[in-house]
Design a protein around this motif. Structure first.
Motif, PDB file in Angstrom:
ATOM      1  N   ARG A 246      -5.871  39.837  92.710  1.00 36.36           N
ATOM      2  CA  ARG A 246      -6.153  41.221  93.097  1.00 36.36           C
ATOM      3  C   ARG A 246      -6.174  41.374  94.619  1.00 36.36           C
ATOM      4  O   ARG A 246      -5.815  42.423  95.136  1.00 36.36           O
ATOM      5  N   CYS A 457     -13.250  45.084  91.855  1.00 36.06           N
ATOM      6  CA  CYS A 457     -13.128  43.824  91.119  1.00 36.06           C
ATOM      7  C   CYS A 457     -13.211  42.635  92.067  1.00 36.06           C
ATOM      8  O   CYS A 457     -13.751  41.577  91.706  1.00 36.06           O
ATOM      9  N   THR A 460     -16.951  42.244  92.936  1.00 41.25           N
ATOM     10  CA  THR A 460     -17.714  41.723  91.809  1.00 41.25           C
ATOM     11  C   THR A 460     -17.150  40.425  91.251  1.00 41.25           C
ATOM     12  O   THR A 460     -17.636  39.932  90.226  1.00 41.25           O
ATOM     13  N   ARG A 461     -16.093  39.871  91.883  1.00 43.04           N
ATOM     14  CA  ARG A 461     -15.474  38.615  91.469  1.00 43.04           C
ATOM     15  C   ARG A 461     -14.981  38.660  90.024  1.00 43.04           C
ATOM     16  O   ARG A 461     -15.157  37.731  89.244  1.00 43.04           O
ATOM     17  N   ASN A 462     -14.377  39.771  89.686  1.00 43.31           N
ATOM     18  CA  ASN A 462     -13.816  39.940  88.346  1.00 43.31           C
ATOM     19  C   ASN A 462     -12.300  39.881  88.452  1.00 43.31           C
ATOM     20  O   ASN A 462     -11.664  40.798  88.960  1.00 43.31           O
ATOM     21  N   GLU A 463     -11.726  38.781  87.982  1.00 40.09           N
ATOM     22  CA  GLU A 463     -10.286  38.587  88.070  1.00 40.09           C
ATOM     23  C   GLU A 463      -9.567  38.902  86.760  1.00 40.09           C
ATOM     24  O   GLU A 463      -8.378  38.632  86.625  1.00 40.09           O
ATOM     25  N   ASP A 464     -10.299  39.449  85.790  1.00 37.70           N
ATOM     26  CA  ASP A 464      -9.686  39.774  84.503  1.00 37.70           C
ATOM     27  C   ASP A 464      -8.814  41.016  84.662  1.00 37.70           C
ATOM     28  O   ASP A 464      -9.315  42.112  84.962  1.00 37.70           O
ATOM     29  N   ALA A 467      -9.598  43.903  82.117  1.00 41.09           N
ATOM     30  CA  ALA A 467     -10.955  44.421  82.049  1.00 41.09           C
ATOM     31  C   ALA A 467     -10.955  45.937  82.239  1.00 41.09           C
ATOM     32  O   ALA A 467     -10.129  46.504  82.955  1.00 41.09           O
ATOM     33  N   GLY A 470     -14.970  49.721  85.789  1.00 43.06           N
ATOM     34  CA  GLY A 470     -16.418  49.797  85.811  1.00 43.06           C
ATOM     35  C   GLY A 470     -16.922  51.200  86.078  1.00 43.06           C
ATOM     36  O   GLY A 470     -16.171  52.137  86.372  1.00 43.06           O
TER      37      GLY A 470
END
Length: 818
Positions: A246, A457, A460-464, A467, A470
């Motif tokens: 990302r 992302c 928040t360290r969301n690499e999906d 997903a 939010g």
């Protein structure tokens, strides 16, 4: 030029209100001091208002004059709006003084002379204090009415101009003025260039600026030739989703803006170089901004096409289209940018105010027809979004919007050129170009939404990649959509003054009694209440994690204290927010009293549950973790809120019980103060069994149970002579009643084993069943019913009996004749 003007007006409309609320709030906070030091001059205002009213009755007044008068009226109205709150603190104090004197005497009664004089003095003082506010309200309404009249007049003029029928551009007769306009302007431009070359002063200036001009021309050429292609290549490599993160995509999105900035910078350098030559005259000077506007239009359209129709296959692309359709979409995006660029150059080279209506219609028609064709093709491509039957997708709200938008774009793409061909050229322009710019603004919104989602992302360290979006990005995206509404309004012809008028209405707010509520008050209330709410939650967290665990208070008491702090904190935050926002609730007392009656009937159950929840938290007859039984529900208390209590049953299901049921009903709490509990196991033995032996066996089994208390010790009782058995009970008090079911099961196993070893029979119920009609079950014929005996007391029976006897006597015996 149209795009630049719309963007400039949008920025003006967005930024100006942001600077206004603070000024308005500071004005309203100064109160009576400002009213005395900067009170409006009402005599001057009345003279100005009469002059404006007289001019509005003249149809020949120009729109420029109306806009000028409108600006002055807006200034006056802002002063009057501020003056309406003059002397508010003194008025409130004076009213309190009058109320302190008590109610006025009723008719026919008198009061003390000193009190009557003081009351009259205060009433006169109150009237004097209210006079500036009343005068300001009257002047405010008058100014507001004049502004509305001017807005109505300007709106009617705009509508009349929009529906003006120009000469048809498809009529060859009207081509002559257009050719004359183009030829005349071109001839003038060439004449100015030749005249500049023959002017010695101009040539000296040209030679002195030649090095700089050559450098700028080389710079702009290199940037346009290689710089744009390099930026596009770098962005394409970063936007490739294969194995990318990302962060790379965010960098690529930000770098993609260079596709507009770099070439436009080169065009600005080019126009600056052309101006330094001093050879292109007045028309060349007017053409230079047109070149920059054309460049912005073209490269912005090219950038938008690459955003909405990406080159590489991307999971984050807003549209689901095959590669061939995306390539076609990029082509038509470039074409629409070229159409806008040509239009901007024509408007700069041939200003509409210098041409006739026929010339303007003929000059604009080719661009309008070409733009309509492009819009129609883009609408067809948008209509293909999400129509791949091989891939199953659930329709989203965005998909439905794209479907509706595509059909609307196709209709405008066909209808606008038809209107232009008829002669409604201004109406066609008002349809085509706002539609194109609106599509560009939608692409910008999608770009910002995707960028916002990617940044969130990353934080928040969301690499999906799959997903869901939010909550915070969704709220930011919603705010972006709301912020774009004024821009859309400006694009579609709403004047900035109308938007500012709408903002003025919001600033004015609305009144409930003597209380005026404005967006500034609401914003202040929300900010202060949010701060108080955050502080309350932080205090609750600190108490629950650091302070209360170190005390001897049980968990139920800690939960009650934390909840109490939360309620008190939220209530205090609301009071402080109301006070800080300057909202006077005294004027709402009557309204609130009237509403409370109706709300009380409608919300009496909710209020009852709320009060019951407070009682539960204070008295704590039930705490979290307790094993309770309420009616038919038995389980462990999971949570207690102000409205209900959640009980987790032994089936692992949650049952929500209103708090009023816990207060008004019967509740059995098995583990409130300790975990001790008694269990009873009934046992039946056959008649004839030694009862003493049974008692001894059960007592041994009870004494051997490790969870049974020694004091009181297990007890065996001979309860009764039952219908089928001798009934005994084994009673034990367990140290932890939570194991009651397991202990019961184990004791029953032991009792069955011991009784089997000792030869003691556990009887079961037996019943004798008698069948009244067994032949029916066997299938036999039913017997003839016997004749019922006659009752001698019945007259009819006696008659029948005599008749029967006579007949029997008359008949001979079967063998009587022998």
């Amino acid at each position: 030029m149209t795009a630049l003007r719309a963007i400039f007006l949008a920025l003006l409309c967005v930024l100006l209100p942001l600077a206004t609320p603070g000024h308005a709030q500071s004005n309203s906070q100064q109160g009576s001091e400002q009213s005395t030091s900067a009170a409006p001059d009402y005599e001057e205002w009345r003279g100005f208002a009469r002059r404006v009213e007289a001019l509005l009755d003249q149809p020949s007044i120009s729109s420029e004059a109306l806009n000028q008068f409108r600006g002055e009226l807006v200034t006056y109205r802002s002063r009057f709006l501020t003056a309406q709150d003059a002397n508010q603190s003194r008025i409130a104090a004076t009213r309190e003084q009058i109320e302190a004197l008590g109610p006025p005497p009723e008719e026919g009664t008198t009061e003390a002379e000193e009190i009557a004089e003081r009351r009259a003095e205060l009433q006169e003082q109150l009237s004097e204090l209210q006079a500036p506010g009343i005068a300001a309200q009257e002047a405010f309404r008058r100014a507001d009415g004049l502004i509305r009249r001017i807005d109505t007049t300007l709106r009617e003029r705009d509508a009349e101009a929009l529906l003006t029928l120009w000469p048809s551009p498809v009529n060859p007769v009207n081509w002559v003025p257009a050719v004359d306009a183009v030829w005349g302007t071109t001839f003038t431009f060439v004449t100015q260039v030749i005249g500049a070359t023959e002017d010695p002063a101009r040539m000296r200036e040209f030679r002195s600026n030649l090095p700089v001009s050559v450098f700028l021309l080389i710079f702009s050429g290199l940037v346009l030739w290689r710089g744009r292609a390099g930026v596009e290549g770098a962005v394409s490599r970063l936007l490739d989703d294969s194995g990318s993160r990302r962060s790379r995509r965010v960098l690529a999105r930000l770098m993609s803006l260079a596709q507009i900035i770099v070439p436009v910078t080169a065009l600005i350098a080019l126009t600056f170089a052309l101006r330094l030559t001093s050879l292109f005259g007045d028309i060349g000077s007017e053409l230079a901004p047109g070149i920059v506007s054309a460049g912005i239009a073209y490269f912005a359209a090219r950038w938008a096409g690459r955003q909405i129709f990406p080159i590489a296959e991307s999971r984050t692309a807003p549209l689901r289209l095959p590669p061939a359709r995306r390539r076609e979409g990029r082509f038509w995006s470039n074409m629409i940018g070229a159409a806008l660029a040509i239009y901007a150059m024509l408007m700069a080279f041939l200003p509409p105010e210098n041409q006739t209506e026929a010339a303007n219609a003929v000059i604009a028609f080719p661009v309008l027809a070409f733009s309509g064709l492009i819009l129609f093709r883009i609408g067809m491509i948008l209509n293909l979004h999400n129509q791949d039957e091989s891939v199953a997708h659930e329709p989203r709200f965005f998909d439905r919007i794209v479907t509706v938008l595509s059909k609307l774009v196709m209709v405008i793409g066909i209808g606008a050129p038809i209107f232009a061909a008829i002669g409604y050229v201004q109406a066609a322009q008002a349809l085509l170009f706002p539609t194109i710019i609106s599509l560009g603004l939608i692409v910008v919104l999608l770009f910002l939404m995707q960028l916002d989602d990617d940044i969130y992302c990353i934080v928040t360290r969301n690499e999906d990649e799959d997903a869901e979006t939010g909550l915070i990005p969704s709220l930011i995206n919603f705010a972006l959509v709301l912020a774009s509404l004024p821009v859309f309004a400006l694009i579609w012809g709403v004047r900035p003054t109308e938007l500012l008028e709408f903002w003025q209405m919001l600033r004015e707010g609305f009144r409930i009694g003597d209380t005026r509520i404005s967006p500034t008050n609401i914003l202040t209330f929300v900010i202060v209440f949010s701060i108080g709410y955050i502080i309350t939650r932080a205090l609750q967290s600190a108490l629950g994690s650091s302070v209360l665990p170190k005390t001897k208070i049980d968990k139920g008491g800690q939960k009650a204290m934390i909840s109490g702090v939360g309620y008190v904190g939220i209530f205090a935050a609301a009071l402080i927010a109301i006070s800080t926002a300057g909202i006077d609730l005294s004027g709402l007392a009557i309204v609130a009293g009237a509403l409370s009656v109706g709300i009380g009937f409608g919300l009496q159950n909710i209020v009852s549950n709320f009060i019951s929840g407070v009682i539960l938290l204070i008295e704590r007859p039930v705490a979290e973790g307790d094993w309770i039984e309420v009616g038919d529900t038995m389980g462990t208390v999971r949570s207690i809120s102000v409205r209900s209590t959640v009980i987790e049953t032994f089936d692992r299901t949650d049952v929500v019980v209103p708090n009023a049921d816990l207060i008004s009903g019967t509740v059995t709490n098995w583990t409130r103060y300790n975990s001790l509990g008694r269990i009873i196991i009934p046992v039946g033995v056959a008649y004839g069994t030694d009862t003493r032996k049974v008692t001894r066996i059960l007592q041994e089994i009870g004494d051997n149970e490790p969870l049974a208390l020694l004091d009181p010790a297990p007890q065996v009782l001979f309860m009764d002579f039952g219908a089928d058995a001798l009934e005994f009970e084994l009673r034990l008090v367990l140290s932890d009643v939570g194991f009651g079911m397991a202990v019961r099961s184990e004791l029953r196993h032991q009792i069955a084993e011991r009784f089997k070893q000792e030869g003691i029979e556990i009887p079961f119920a037996q019943r004798d069943v008698w069948l009244r009609n067994p032949e029916v079950l066997r299938g036999d014929a039913a017997p003839e019913p016997e004749e019922a005996p006659r009752d001698p007391r019945d007259e009819n029976a006696r008659t029948e009996m005599r008749r029967g006897e006579i007949m029997s006597d008359a008949d001979p015996e079967p063998d009587g004749g022998r």
